[in-house]
Design a protein around this motif. Structure first.
Motif, mmCIF file in Angstrom:
data_model
loop_
_atom_site.group_PDB
_atom_site.id
_atom_site.type_symbol
_atom_site.label_atom_id
_atom_site.label_comp_id
_atom_site.label_asym_id
_atom_site.label_seq_id
_atom_site.Cartn_x
_atom_site.Cartn_y
_atom_site.Cartn_z
ATOM 1 N N PHE A 1 1.020 -2.910 4.878
ATOM 2 C CA PHE A 1 0.127 -4.060 4.785
ATOM 3 C C PHE A 1 -0.628 -4.243 6.105
ATOM 4 O O PHE A 1 -0.179 -3.830 7.160
ATOM 5 C CB PHE A 1 0.908 -5.320 4.431
ATOM 6 C CG PHE A 1 1.751 -5.844 5.563
ATOM 7 C CD1 PHE A 1 1.269 -6.831 6.405
ATOM 8 C CD2 PHE A 1 3.027 -5.362 5.767
ATOM 9 C CE1 PHE A 1 2.034 -7.313 7.438
ATOM 10 C CE2 PHE A 1 3.798 -5.843 6.801
ATOM 11 C CZ PHE A 1 3.296 -6.824 7.637
ATOM 12 N N ARG A 2 -1.802 -4.834 6.024
ATOM 13 C CA ARG A 2 -2.627 -5.070 7.200
ATOM 14 C C ARG A 2 -3.049 -6.530 7.234
ATOM 15 O O ARG A 2 -3.305 -7.118 6.201
ATOM 16 C CB ARG A 2 -3.864 -4.178 7.185
ATOM 17 C CG ARG A 2 -3.532 -2.701 7.319
ATOM 18 C CD ARG A 2 -4.770 -1.854 7.421
ATOM 19 N NE ARG A 2 -5.579 -2.162 8.593
ATOM 20 C CZ ARG A 2 -5.409 -1.618 9.806
ATOM 21 N NH1 ARG A 2 -4.459 -0.750 9.978
ATOM 22 N NH2 ARG A 2 -6.190 -1.942 10.801
ATOM 23 N N THR A 3 -3.117 -7.070 8.407
ATOM 24 C CA THR A 3 -3.578 -8.449 8.561
ATOM 25 C C THR A 3 -4.940 -8.425 9.242
ATOM 26 O O THR A 3 -5.425 -7.382 9.682
ATOM 27 C CB THR A 3 -2.597 -9.258 9.400
ATOM 28 O OG1 THR A 3 -2.484 -8.673 10.689
ATOM 29 C CG2 THR A 3 -1.225 -9.302 8.748
ATOM 30 N N LYS A 4 -5.555 -9.593 9.375
ATOM 31 C CA LYS A 4 -6.850 -9.677 10.026
ATOM 32 C C LYS A 4 -6.766 -9.354 11.516
ATOM 33 O O LYS A 4 -7.692 -8.866 12.127
ATOM 34 C CB LYS A 4 -7.461 -11.065 9.840
ATOM 35 C CG LYS A 4 -7.857 -11.344 8.421
ATOM 36 C CD LYS A 4 -8.456 -12.723 8.287
ATOM 37 C CE LYS A 4 -8.830 -13.016 6.850
ATOM 38 N NZ LYS A 4 -9.397 -14.357 6.694
ATOM 39 N N ARG A 5 -5.610 -9.623 12.106
ATOM 40 C CA ARG A 5 -5.447 -9.392 13.529
ATOM 41 C C ARG A 5 -5.203 -7.922 13.861
ATOM 42 O O ARG A 5 -5.244 -7.524 15.002
ATOM 43 C CB ARG A 5 -4.298 -10.225 14.071
ATOM 44 C CG ARG A 5 -4.595 -11.706 14.038
ATOM 45 C CD ARG A 5 -3.507 -12.485 14.678
ATOM 46 N NE ARG A 5 -3.847 -13.903 14.621
ATOM 47 C CZ ARG A 5 -3.545 -14.751 15.578
ATOM 48 N NH1 ARG A 5 -2.892 -14.349 16.632
ATOM 49 N NH2 ARG A 5 -3.876 -16.015 15.465
ATOM 50 N N ASN A 6 -4.908 -7.095 12.875
ATOM 51 C CA ASN A 6 -4.689 -5.670 13.108
ATOM 52 C C ASN A 6 -5.988 -4.909 13.342
ATOM 53 O O ASN A 6 -5.980 -3.813 13.875
ATOM 54 C CB ASN A 6 -3.956 -5.034 11.938
ATOM 55 C CG ASN A 6 -2.491 -5.404 11.923
ATOM 56 O OD1 ASN A 6 -2.009 -6.047 12.812
ATOM 57 N ND2 ASN A 6 -1.781 -4.966 10.893
ATOM 58 N N ARG A 7 -7.109 -5.492 12.897
ATOM 59 C CA ARG A 7 -8.377 -4.790 13.004
ATOM 60 C C ARG A 7 -8.868 -4.755 14.439
ATOM 61 O O ARG A 7 -8.639 -5.685 15.213
ATOM 62 C CB ARG A 7 -9.426 -5.462 12.130
ATOM 63 C CG ARG A 7 -9.074 -5.404 10.666
ATOM 64 C CD ARG A 7 -10.172 -5.990 9.816
ATOM 65 N NE ARG A 7 -9.703 -6.134 8.459
ATOM 66 C CZ ARG A 7 -9.925 -7.190 7.708
ATOM 67 N NH1 ARG A 7 -10.608 -8.201 8.174
ATOM 68 N NH2 ARG A 7 -9.476 -7.243 6.480
ATOM 69 N N ALA A 8 -9.574 -3.704 14.787
ATOM 70 C CA ALA A 8 -10.135 -3.583 16.133
ATOM 71 C C ALA A 8 -11.333 -4.504 16.281
ATOM 72 O O ALA A 8 -12.113 -4.691 15.353
ATOM 73 C CB ALA A 8 -10.550 -2.142 16.397
ATOM 74 N N LYS A 9 -11.467 -5.091 17.445
ATOM 75 C CA LYS A 9 -12.580 -5.996 17.697
ATOM 76 C C LYS A 9 -13.656 -5.271 18.497
ATOM 77 O O LYS A 9 -13.370 -4.463 19.374
ATOM 78 C CB LYS A 9 -12.100 -7.202 18.499
ATOM 79 C CG LYS A 9 -11.145 -8.076 17.738
ATOM 80 C CD LYS A 9 -10.738 -9.270 18.568
ATOM 81 C CE LYS A 9 -9.766 -10.129 17.803
ATOM 82 N NZ LYS A 9 -9.310 -11.265 18.608
ATOM 83 N N LEU A 10 -14.877 -5.576 18.169
ATOM 84 C CA LEU A 10 -15.995 -5.009 18.919
ATOM 85 C C LEU A 10 -16.252 -5.878 20.137
ATOM 86 O O LEU A 10 -16.310 -7.100 20.046
ATOM 87 C CB LEU A 10 -17.256 -4.945 18.046
ATOM 88 C CG LEU A 10 -17.196 -3.973 16.882
ATOM 89 C CD1 LEU A 10 -18.469 -4.106 16.049
ATOM 90 C CD2 LEU A 10 -17.060 -2.553 17.387
ATOM 91 N N ALA A 11 -16.458 -5.214 21.270
ATOM 92 C CA ALA A 11 -16.704 -5.974 22.497
ATOM 93 C C ALA A 11 -18.170 -6.121 22.750
ATOM 94 O O ALA A 11 -18.984 -5.348 22.379
ATOM 95 C CB ALA A 11 -16.040 -5.289 23.669
#
Length: 78
Positions: free
Chosen positions: A68-78
């Motif tokens: 399972f994946r959560t929203k916080r697992n995604r990489a953020k663009l800087a």
């Protein structure tokens, strides 16, 4: 030089004290006991048939639960 002499002195006196302690072996009396086995086997046991489930993919439930994946697992663009 002082450290080397100190270590040699410690080793020398340690072996000297170990060599002077006379270890006396004590004899132990052994005791033998007899063992009697009273085993009763029940021959009236019922055979139970158990149902095993067969999955198409090995560990499919476990892999699904662990992936399972959560929203916080995604990489953020800087």
């Amino acid at each position: 030089m002082k450290a080397i002499l100190t270590t040699i002195a410690v080793i020398f006196f340690g072996t000297l004290t170990m060599a002077q302690s006379a270890s006396t072996e004590t004899k132990v009396d052994t005791v033998a006991y007899t063992v009697t086995l009273d085993i009763q086997i029940d021959t009236d046991s019922k055979k139970e048939t158990k149902v095993a489930r067969l999955y198409r993919f090995k560990n499919s439930r476990i892999k699904k639960a662990l992936s399972f994946r959560t929203k916080r697992n995604r990489a953020k663009l800087a």
